[in-house]
Design a protein around this motif. Structure first.
Motif, PDB file in Angstrom:
ATOM      1  N   TYR A 123       0.830  -1.203   0.000  1.00  0.00           N
ATOM      2  CA  TYR A 123       0.000   0.000   0.000  1.00  0.00           C
ATOM      3  C   TYR A 123       0.868   1.258   0.000  1.00  0.00           C
ATOM      4  O   TYR A 123       2.005   1.238   0.462  1.00  0.00           O
ATOM      5  CB  TYR A 123      -0.885   0.013   1.246  1.00  0.00           C
ATOM      6  CG  TYR A 123      -1.810  -1.179   1.349  1.00  0.00           C
ATOM      7  CD1 TYR A 123      -2.642  -1.533   0.283  1.00  0.00           C
ATOM      8  CD2 TYR A 123      -1.857  -1.956   2.503  1.00  0.00           C
ATOM      9  CE1 TYR A 123      -3.501  -2.622   0.383  1.00  0.00           C
ATOM     10  CE2 TYR A 123      -2.712  -3.043   2.615  1.00  0.00           C
ATOM     11  CZ  TYR A 123      -3.532  -3.371   1.551  1.00  0.00           C
ATOM     12  OH  TYR A 123      -4.381  -4.447   1.648  1.00  0.00           O
ATOM     13  N   SER A 124       0.294   2.350  -0.456  1.00  0.00           N
ATOM     14  CA  SER A 124       1.010   3.624  -0.444  1.00  0.00           C
ATOM     15  C   SER A 124       1.194   4.139   0.976  1.00  0.00           C
ATOM     16  O   SER A 124       0.287   4.042   1.804  1.00  0.00           O
ATOM     17  CB  SER A 124       0.247   4.682  -1.256  1.00  0.00           C
ATOM     18  OG  SER A 124       0.574   4.616  -2.631  1.00  0.00           O
ATOM     19  N   LEU A 125       2.388   4.670   1.233  1.00  0.00           N
ATOM     20  CA  LEU A 125       2.636   5.450   2.451  1.00  0.00           C
ATOM     21  C   LEU A 125       2.827   6.885   1.997  1.00  0.00           C
ATOM     22  O   LEU A 125       3.813   7.205   1.328  1.00  0.00           O
ATOM     23  CB  LEU A 125       3.883   4.950   3.190  1.00  0.00           C
ATOM     24  CG  LEU A 125       4.355   5.817   4.371  1.00  0.00           C
ATOM     25  CD1 LEU A 125       3.276   5.967   5.440  1.00  0.00           C
ATOM     26  CD2 LEU A 125       5.632   5.247   4.989  1.00  0.00           C
ATOM     27  N   GLU A 126       1.855   7.726   2.326  1.00  0.00           N
ATOM     28  CA  GLU A 126       1.896   9.126   1.909  1.00  0.00           C
ATOM     29  C   GLU A 126       2.414   9.989   3.046  1.00  0.00           C
ATOM     30  O   GLU A 126       1.979   9.835   4.194  1.00  0.00           O
ATOM     31  CB  GLU A 126       0.491   9.631   1.548  1.00  0.00           C
ATOM     32  CG  GLU A 126      -0.145   8.961   0.342  1.00  0.00           C
ATOM     33  CD  GLU A 126       0.278   9.595  -0.984  1.00  0.00           C
ATOM     34  OE1 GLU A 126       1.213  10.419  -0.998  1.00  0.00           O
ATOM     35  OE2 GLU A 126      -0.342   9.245  -2.002  1.00  0.00           O
ATOM     36  N   GLY A 162      13.194   9.030  -1.482  1.00  0.00           N
ATOM     37  CA  GLY A 162      12.316   8.480  -2.508  1.00  0.00           C
ATOM     38  C   GLY A 162      10.846   8.759  -2.271  1.00  0.00           C
ATOM     39  O   GLY A 162       9.988   8.221  -2.977  1.00  0.00           O
ATOM     40  N   LEU A 164       7.473  11.256  -2.293  1.00  0.00           N
ATOM     41  CA  LEU A 164       6.964  12.424  -3.016  1.00  0.00           C
ATOM     42  C   LEU A 164       6.030  13.152  -2.046  1.00  0.00           C
ATOM     43  O   LEU A 164       4.812  12.977  -2.107  1.00  0.00           O
ATOM     44  CB  LEU A 164       6.200  11.989  -4.267  1.00  0.00           C
ATOM     45  CG  LEU A 164       7.004  11.246  -5.345  1.00  0.00           C
ATOM     46  CD1 LEU A 164       6.068  10.697  -6.424  1.00  0.00           C
ATOM     47  CD2 LEU A 164       8.039  12.158  -5.972  1.00  0.00           C
ATOM     48  N   ARG A 196       9.353  16.747  -8.245  1.00  0.00           N
ATOM     49  CA  ARG A 196       7.943  16.562  -8.593  1.00  0.00           C
ATOM     50  C   ARG A 196       7.072  17.054  -7.445  1.00  0.00           C
ATOM     51  O   ARG A 196       6.558  16.255  -6.665  1.00  0.00           O
ATOM     52  CB  ARG A 196       7.662  15.096  -8.900  1.00  0.00           C
ATOM     53  CG  ARG A 196       8.261  14.699 -10.237  1.00  0.00           C
ATOM     54  CD  ARG A 196       7.766  13.371 -10.690  1.00  0.00           C
ATOM     55  NE  ARG A 196       8.491  12.290 -10.063  1.00  0.00           N
ATOM     56  CZ  ARG A 196       8.166  11.009 -10.206  1.00  0.00           C
ATOM     57  NH1 ARG A 196       7.122  10.673 -10.922  1.00  0.00           N
ATOM     58  NH2 ARG A 196       8.885  10.083  -9.626  1.00  0.00           N
ATOM     59  N   ARG A 198       4.189  18.180  -5.073  1.00  0.00           N
ATOM     60  CA  ARG A 198       2.748  17.953  -4.941  1.00  0.00           C
ATOM     61  C   ARG A 198       2.271  18.922  -3.868  1.00  0.00           C
ATOM     62  O   ARG A 198       2.852  18.967  -2.782  1.00  0.00           O
ATOM     63  CB  ARG A 198       2.461  16.510  -4.524  1.00  0.00           C
ATOM     64  CG  ARG A 198       3.013  15.477  -5.511  1.00  0.00           C
ATOM     65  CD  ARG A 198       3.129  14.117  -4.861  1.00  0.00           C
ATOM     66  NE  ARG A 198       1.888  13.359  -4.883  1.00  0.00           N
ATOM     67  CZ  ARG A 198       1.653  12.325  -4.062  1.00  0.00           C
ATOM     68  NH1 ARG A 198       2.516  11.987  -3.133  1.00  0.00           N
ATOM     69  NH2 ARG A 198       0.521  11.656  -4.158  1.00  0.00           N
ATOM     70  N   ASN A 293      -6.077  13.080   1.210  1.00  0.00           N
ATOM     71  CA  ASN A 293      -5.068  13.553   0.257  1.00  0.00           C
ATOM     72  C   ASN A 293      -5.720  14.101  -1.015  1.00  0.00           C
ATOM     73  O   ASN A 293      -6.754  13.656  -1.417  1.00  0.00           O
ATOM     74  CB  ASN A 293      -4.123  12.402  -0.113  1.00  0.00           C
ATOM     75  CG  ASN A 293      -3.372  11.901   1.099  1.00  0.00           C
ATOM     76  OD1 ASN A 293      -3.165  12.647   2.051  1.00  0.00           O
ATOM     77  ND2 ASN A 293      -2.988  10.643   1.074  1.00  0.00           N
TER      78      ASN A 293
ATOM     79  N   PRO B 261      -2.080   8.193  -6.225  1.00  0.00           N
ATOM     80  CA  PRO B 261      -1.434   7.910  -4.943  1.00  0.00           C
ATOM     81  C   PRO B 261       0.089   7.856  -5.108  1.00  0.00           C
ATOM     82  O   PRO B 261       0.588   7.736  -6.226  1.00  0.00           O
ATOM     83  CB  PRO B 261      -1.976   6.526  -4.563  1.00  0.00           C
ATOM     84  CG  PRO B 261      -3.082   6.232  -5.500  1.00  0.00           C
ATOM     85  CD  PRO B 261      -2.852   7.052  -6.733  1.00  0.00           C
ATOM     86  N   ALA B 262       0.790   7.903  -3.967  1.00  0.00           N
ATOM     87  CA  ALA B 262       2.253   8.014  -3.999  1.00  0.00           C
ATOM     88  C   ALA B 262       2.907   6.938  -4.860  1.00  0.00           C
ATOM     89  O   ALA B 262       3.783   7.234  -5.672  1.00  0.00           O
ATOM     90  CB  ALA B 262       2.799   7.937  -2.573  1.00  0.00           C
ATOM     91  N   ARG B 263       2.492   5.702  -4.674  1.00  0.00           N
ATOM     92  CA  ARG B 263       3.199   4.622  -5.371  1.00  0.00           C
ATOM     93  C   ARG B 263       3.018   4.721  -6.876  1.00  0.00           C
ATOM     94  O   ARG B 263       3.978   4.619  -7.632  1.00  0.00           O
ATOM     95  CB  ARG B 263       2.704   3.271  -4.859  1.00  0.00           C
ATOM     96  CG  ARG B 263       3.358   2.113  -5.571  1.00  0.00           C
ATOM     97  CD  ARG B 263       3.428   0.883  -4.708  1.00  0.00           C
ATOM     98  NE  ARG B 263       4.258   1.132  -3.545  1.00  0.00           N
ATOM     99  CZ  ARG B 263       4.324   0.312  -2.491  1.00  0.00           C
ATOM    100  NH1 ARG B 263       3.614  -0.775  -2.471  1.00  0.00           N
ATOM    101  NH2 ARG B 263       5.096   0.600  -1.474  1.00  0.00           N
ATOM    102  N   GLU B 264       1.791   4.965  -7.327  1.00  0.00           N
ATOM    103  CA  GLU B 264       1.540   5.079  -8.761  1.00  0.00           C
ATOM    104  C   GLU B 264       2.214   6.331  -9.332  1.00  0.00           C
ATOM    105  O   GLU B 264       2.719   6.315 -10.447  1.00  0.00           O
ATOM    106  CB  GLU B 264       0.028   5.106  -9.030  1.00  0.00           C
ATOM    107  CG  GLU B 264      -0.668   3.750  -8.918  1.00  0.00           C
ATOM    108  CD  GLU B 264      -0.991   3.328  -7.496  1.00  0.00           C
ATOM    109  OE1 GLU B 264      -0.566   4.028  -6.546  1.00  0.00           O
ATOM    110  OE2 GLU B 264      -1.673   2.292  -7.305  1.00  0.00           O
ATOM    111  N   ARG B 265       2.225   7.401  -8.560  1.00  0.00           N
ATOM    112  CA  ARG B 265       2.886   8.622  -9.033  1.00  0.00           C
ATOM    113  C   ARG B 265       4.387   8.407  -9.183  1.00  0.00           C
ATOM    114  O   ARG B 265       5.018   8.871 -10.136  1.00  0.00           O
ATOM    115  CB  ARG B 265       2.605   9.760  -8.047  1.00  0.00           C
ATOM    116  CG  ARG B 265       3.223  11.113  -8.420  1.00  0.00           C
ATOM    117  CD  ARG B 265       2.390  11.825  -9.449  1.00  0.00           C
ATOM    118  NE  ARG B 265       2.996  13.070  -9.904  1.00  0.00           N
ATOM    119  CZ  ARG B 265       2.602  14.286  -9.518  1.00  0.00           C
ATOM    120  NH1 ARG B 265       1.589  14.418  -8.691  1.00  0.00           N
ATOM    121  NH2 ARG B 265       3.182  15.369  -9.981  1.00  0.00           N
ATOM    122  N   ALA B 266       4.957   7.687  -8.227  1.00  0.00           N
ATOM    123  CA  ALA B 266       6.404   7.481  -8.241  1.00  0.00           C
ATOM    124  C   ALA B 266       6.846   6.659  -9.454  1.00  0.00           C
ATOM    125  O   ALA B 266       7.970   6.809  -9.933  1.00  0.00           O
ATOM    126  CB  ALA B 266       6.855   6.796  -6.955  1.00  0.00           C
TER     127      ALA B 266
END
Lengths: 293, 270
Positions: A123-126, A162, A164, A196, A198, A293, B261-266
């Motif tokens: 899963y994403s960690l934002e 790494g 964003l 990049r 955001r 987000n 989301p972060a992963r797809e953007r990265a």
């Protein structure tokens, strides 16, 4: 000046689903004391306290059983919490996870730990980083002396690791300046090596410390049933999310200092309609704002 | 979602092609449909968002009709049918909305009354049984046409809840433009078929669709090459925004990125 109306006169928003669960993991404790903070966080504010890892785990298990989509951690400053990395590890096993931070406490070593968690999860960690101006002169009077540089340094550590980061800005300016300022943030971040950028802009909530910095809500800034005619309740985050603090489950991240916004002890019991009786509800309604987000 | 069409028929046990948003990319759609024909598709579905992004949206309709494609309404199609002023994509960032408005205005200008009326007849979802599994095909999610189901932003628990509420064993969706699938504990499967009209933000100009081979409930994602240079030239002739053309040529998304989301953007370049 009134900032709420009698509950019986307010339109109610239904609980449509539990998509998002917030954790006030560091309570109202923060190393900063921002002048617009809608919950008046600071180094000594224990209105809401740290949540221990076991307590967060219990709520995560319940959230998972209710089909939670994503999880957010905020404060106060989450990285004041000594167990935060472990708590994020628990959360990332269950759901996409976001952290809202001022980034001033981030070090390269801590960012390496976060990157390891991120890379171990599917899963994403934002990482959301709060900054309120494109110069120290604009930011520091709101967030405190030196915070412009400290926050950007933390954001750079995240970028080097790494991530964003999403720079989260509270709109303390007029709408007319919106585009120019967003472009200003992009230029600032690129100049700092964040290739990049955001940027997310949130509206001001005229409660907490902000009420004395500028003004509180006016009587006409309250919702009536007519405001909800033809309005899709889905657009209000209180229809699909809840906030857990050391003191129980609240309707949303904004209203944790409003006693009537405390819904229950547990997430399951908190899924009932909420009367939109507060000035802050008007801000969400008018701007379509979401803390997500 | 309100209008769900229920299908029956032996052909549903055969090979099934599942195509995501064409976004007016008629050259890519033609190539995808041709690929599905070569594989012997017994049935072809398009999951909506016929317009937007690309040029000359009217070219999509005859392609769908000629191949007897069963089409679901996306948010774009719903907006055009109802003459709304907005694509209803569900973006929340001003930068995303800026480009969304440009492409919607172009598509809206080039859509006829007859096409709007046909879009108004499309269902919001399709159900059928295949190999003993209950399938639900939708555009965004089973509950919201414009909900984004990104791979890294959906927990297992959430997808299981959607499937349970929708009474489905397999959910098939699009809307994000990125293809993925996940087999969940207990055997529920979610397939996001990606987009037949826009590259998958991977630096390659080809597009993708999902293929269910006869007897298989696991999707194979099929890359489709097409004459993207001709599409880019057509977009330039129509004076569509240069960043859109860049995506067609280079395969990297250049707009509507803030929703990622972060992963797809990265994974992307921008």
């Amino acid at each position: 000046m009134r900032s709420s109306i009698p509950l019986a006169q307010a339109p109610a928003v239904p609980a449509l689903a539990l998509d998002t669960v917030w954790f006030q993991v560091a309570g109202t404790l923060c190393n900063l004391r921002c002048r617009h903070c809608f919950i008046a966080c600071g180094p000594t504010n224990r209105a809401h306290d740290y949540m221990d890892r076991e307590s967060v785990r219990g709520h995560l298990r319940e959230a998972e059983s209710l089909g939670v989509r994503d999880v957010y951690f905020t404060g106060g400053e989450p990285f004041l919490h000594r167990d935060l990395v472990g708590i994020l590890d628990d959360a990332l096993r269950i759901a996409p996870t976001s952290v809202l931070t001022n980034a001033t406490l981030l070090t390269p070593a801590l960012v390496r730990e976060l990157a390891a968690l991120r890379d171990a999860s599917r899963y994403s960690l934002e990482m959301r980083v709060s900054l309120d101006g494109i110069t120290p002169e604009q930011n520091d009077p709101i967030r405190g002396p030196g915070t412009f540089d400290d926050t950007l340094r933390g954001a750079q550590h995240l970028s080097d690791g790494g991530f964003l980061p999403i720079i989260t800005v509270t709109q303390t300016w007029d709408d007319a300046d919106d585009r120019r300022l967003r472009e200003g943030f992009h230029a600032l971040l690129r100049a700092r090596g964040i290739e990049r950028p955001r940027v997310k802009i949130l509206p001001l909530f005229k409660i907490g410390r902000e009420a004395s910095r500028t003004r509180g809500y006016a009587p006409e800034e309250l919702l009536t049933p007519a405001h909800m005619d033809g309005y899709d309740p889905w657009l209000l985050q209180c229809s699909t999310s809840r906030m857990v603090t050391s003191r129980g489950v609240y309707v949303c991240p904004i209203l944790i200092n409003v006693p009537s916004a405390r819904m229950a002890e547990t997430l399951g019991a908190s899924l009932r309609p909420f009367p939109l009786a507060h000035g802050a509800c008007h801000t969400c309604w008018a701007t379509g704002a979401t803390c997500r987000n | 979602m309100t209008r769900i069409a229920t299908l029956q028929g032996d052909e549903l046990e055969g090979g099934i092609a599942l195509l995501g948003g064409p976004y007016s990319n008629h050259r890519a759609l033609r190539a995808g449909l041709e690929d599905a024909r070569r594989r012997g598709a017994a049935r072809i579905f398009c999951l909506g968002d016929l317009g937007g992004f690309g040029p000359n949206p009217g070219a999509i309709y005859p392609l769908l009709a000629a191949r007897d494609v069963t089409t679901i309404a996306g948010n774009y199609d719903r907006s055009l049918a109802e003459r709304l002023h907005d694509c209803g994509c569900g973006y929340t960032h001003p930068d995303d909305n800026h480009y969304a408005r440009l492409s919607y205005a172009y598509t809206d200008r080039h859509t006829t009354d007859e096409q709007r009326a046909w879009l108004g007849t499309l269902p919001d979802g399709v159900r059928f049984e295949r190999g003993g599994r209950r399938y639900l095909l939708c555009h965004g999610s089973p509950r919201r046409t414009n909900e984004f189901l990104w791979e890294s932003a959906c927990s297992d628990a959430f997808l299981l809840r959607l499937a349970r509420d929708a009474e489905a064993d397999t959910i098939v969706c699009t809307h994000t433009g990125l293809h993925w699938q996940r087999l969940l504990p207990g055997g529920v499967r979610v397939i996001n078929v990606g987009s037949i009209g826009r590259p998958a933000n991977d630096g390659r100009p080809n597009v993708w669709y999902a293929w269910l081979a006869p007897g298989s409930e696991e999707a194979a994602f099929i890359p489709v090459d097409y004459d993207h240079e001709a599409m880019a030239a057509e977009m330039e002739a129509e004076r569509l925004p240069a960043p859109f053309v860049e995506t067609i040529r280079g395969g990297w998304w250049t707009t509507c990125l803030e929703i990622l989301p972060a992963r797809e953007r990265a994974r992307g370049r921008f």
